[in-house]
Design an enzyme around this catalytic site. Structure first.
Site, short mmCIF file in Angstrom:
data_model
loop_
_atom_site.label_atom_id
_atom_site.label_comp_id
_atom_site.label_asym_id
_atom_site.label_seq_id
_atom_site.Cartn_x
_atom_site.Cartn_y
_atom_site.Cartn_z
N GLN A 107 84.70 72.92 46.64
CA GLN A 107 83.29 73.00 46.25
C GLN A 107 82.79 71.64 45.78
O GLN A 107 81.61 71.47 45.54
CB GLN A 107 83.12 73.97 45.07
CG GLN A 107 83.56 75.37 45.37
CD GLN A 107 83.59 76.22 44.10
OE1 GLN A 107 82.61 76.87 43.76
NE2 GLN A 107 84.69 76.20 43.40
N ASN A 108 83.72 70.70 45.59
CA ASN A 108 83.34 69.42 45.00
C ASN A 108 82.65 68.54 46.04
O ASN A 108 83.02 68.53 47.21
CB ASN A 108 84.57 68.71 44.43
CG ASN A 108 85.25 69.56 43.37
OD1 ASN A 108 84.59 70.37 42.72
ND2 ASN A 108 86.55 69.38 43.20
N HIS A 125 80.29 72.41 49.94
CA HIS A 125 78.96 72.03 49.46
C HIS A 125 78.58 70.62 49.86
O HIS A 125 77.70 70.01 49.28
CB HIS A 125 78.88 72.19 47.93
CG HIS A 125 79.00 73.61 47.47
ND1 HIS A 125 79.50 73.98 46.25
CD2 HIS A 125 78.67 74.78 48.08
CE1 HIS A 125 79.48 75.30 46.13
NE2 HIS A 125 78.99 75.81 47.23
N CYS A 136 70.89 69.78 64.04
CA CYS A 136 71.99 69.93 64.99
C CYS A 136 73.36 69.94 64.31
O CYS A 136 74.38 70.13 64.96
CB CYS A 136 71.94 68.85 66.07
SG CYS A 136 72.44 67.21 65.52
N CYS A 160 68.42 61.43 62.94
CA CYS A 160 69.70 61.74 63.57
C CYS A 160 69.86 60.96 64.88
O CYS A 160 68.96 60.95 65.71
CB CYS A 160 69.75 63.25 63.84
SG CYS A 160 71.23 63.80 64.71
N THR A 201 88.96 76.09 39.52
CA THR A 201 87.69 76.79 39.75
C THR A 201 87.82 78.25 39.35
O THR A 201 88.86 78.86 39.56
CB THR A 201 87.22 76.70 41.22
OG1 THR A 201 86.03 77.48 41.35
CG2 THR A 201 88.27 77.20 42.19
N SER A 202 86.74 78.77 38.75
CA SER A 202 86.73 80.19 38.43
C SER A 202 86.11 80.98 39.57
O SER A 202 86.02 82.20 39.52
CB SER A 202 85.96 80.42 37.13
OG SER A 202 84.74 79.73 37.15
N ASN A 236 94.57 76.62 36.42
CA ASN A 236 93.30 76.44 35.72
C ASN A 236 93.53 76.30 34.22
O ASN A 236 94.49 76.85 33.68
CB ASN A 236 92.38 77.63 36.00
CG ASN A 236 90.91 77.25 35.94
OD1 ASN A 236 90.45 76.40 36.69
ND2 ASN A 236 90.18 77.86 35.03
N GLU A 238 91.83 77.59 31.86
CA GLU A 238 91.57 78.85 31.18
C GLU A 238 91.70 80.00 32.19
O GLU A 238 91.50 79.77 33.38
CB GLU A 238 90.13 78.88 30.64
CG GLU A 238 89.77 77.76 29.69
CD GLU A 238 90.50 77.87 28.37
OE1 GLU A 238 90.96 78.99 28.04
OE2 GLU A 238 90.65 76.83 27.68
ZN LIG Z 1 70.62 66.08 64.81
#
Ligand SMILES: [Zn+2]
Length: 272
Positions: A107-108, A125, A136, A160, A201-202, A236, A238
């Site tokens: 997710q980082n 992400h 595209c 692009c 990560t939780s 983790n 916790e």
């Molecule tokens: Zn494109």
């Protein structure tokens, strides 16, 4: 603790397709603030969070204005591009090199898994080191574009190279769909893995949070006794909802930068 590390190492050695899921707890060890912790970026600055909900809409409505904001404002994250990987990232590289880890799903957005040298990284992400064309799906390294130059020549937004549409940062904003390719590949990885190592990560933010649940669901369909039982391990600081809901099989409590190198070392020792 030692026995859990040995157990994780043995489980990794017995697996055929182990993957890692990583989150903010990996990055904080590199000095990167998280978003929702006590000193998180959103916790300390709710106004910035409110504005962040509009960023994707701003891009769609006015890509030039979006880029002027990006290039003239100071990033709320600080300069992530100068952050360095820590021993936790390096341990995942080592596990991949030993043939014990097939993919890292993160997710980082700091690009640290790629910087550390992990080969198969799915940046759920997005990454601050890349740009992406929402039309595209093409991605570019940030340094392939002279963004400041484009601003000075009044030629924003960058376009692009493949389809000519305006491109944005690769980082996925609030209200922006997860890019289709990475969403699909992550789901496939979660579906086929027989070991999931969840690091820092939780897993409460959807749709990423569905990935451990997909792995767990597959297992309950197959039954506990089959040879393809999926094992879910958490590393983790916790306990998390995954621990409380019984989605993970066991939690190794501690810092990822300390625990992951010990697991990688134990795997190396056992595989000799
Ligand atoms: Zn494109």
């Amino acid at each position: 603790m030692d026995s859990l590390i040995e157990k994780a190492a043995a489980d990794l050695l017995n697996s055929n397709h182990a993957i890692a899921l990583t989150g903010a707890g990996m990055s904080t060890e590199s000095g990167i603030p998280d978003f929702r912790g006590p000193n998180g970026i959103w916790t300390k600055n709710p106004d910035a969070e409110r504005r962040a909900y509009e960023t994707y809409h701003n891009f769609l409505r006015d890509p030039k204005g979006y880029w002027q904001d990006v290039l003239s404002g100071r990033s709320i994250l600080g300069d992530l591009t100068s952050a360095r990987p820590n021993p936790g990232h390096e341990a995942l590289v080592k596990l991949e090199e030993l043939g014990r880890l097939k993919a890292v799903l993160t997710q980082n957005i700091d690009g640290l898994h790629v910087k550390a040298g992990s080969k198969r990284v799915l940046e759920y992400h997005g990454s601050v080191l890349k740009l992406r064309c929402p039309s595209c799906g093409s991605r570019y390294r940030r340094d392939e574009y002279d963004l400041q130059g484009l601003m000075q020549q009044d030629k924003l937004p960058p376009r692009c190279n493949k389809c000519g549409s305006p491109i944005k940062g690769d980082v996925v904003h609030f209200n922006e769909p997860i890019p289709a390719d990475v969403a699909q590949e992550s789901l496939e990885e979660a579906w086929k893995c027989d070991l999931m190592l969840i690091c820092g990560t939780s897993a409460v933010v959807y749709p990423f949070a569905q990935l451990p649940r997909v792995a767990r669901q597959r297992r309950s369909e197959e039954g506990r006794d089959t040879e393809t039982t999926t094992i879910i391990i958490e590393v983790n600081a916790e306990p998390t909802p995954l621990t409380a809901e019984g989605i993970s099989d066991y939690l190794i409590q501690g810092r990822t930068a300390e625990i992951l190198p010990r697991i990688a070392e134990a795997v190396k020792k056992l595989s000799r």
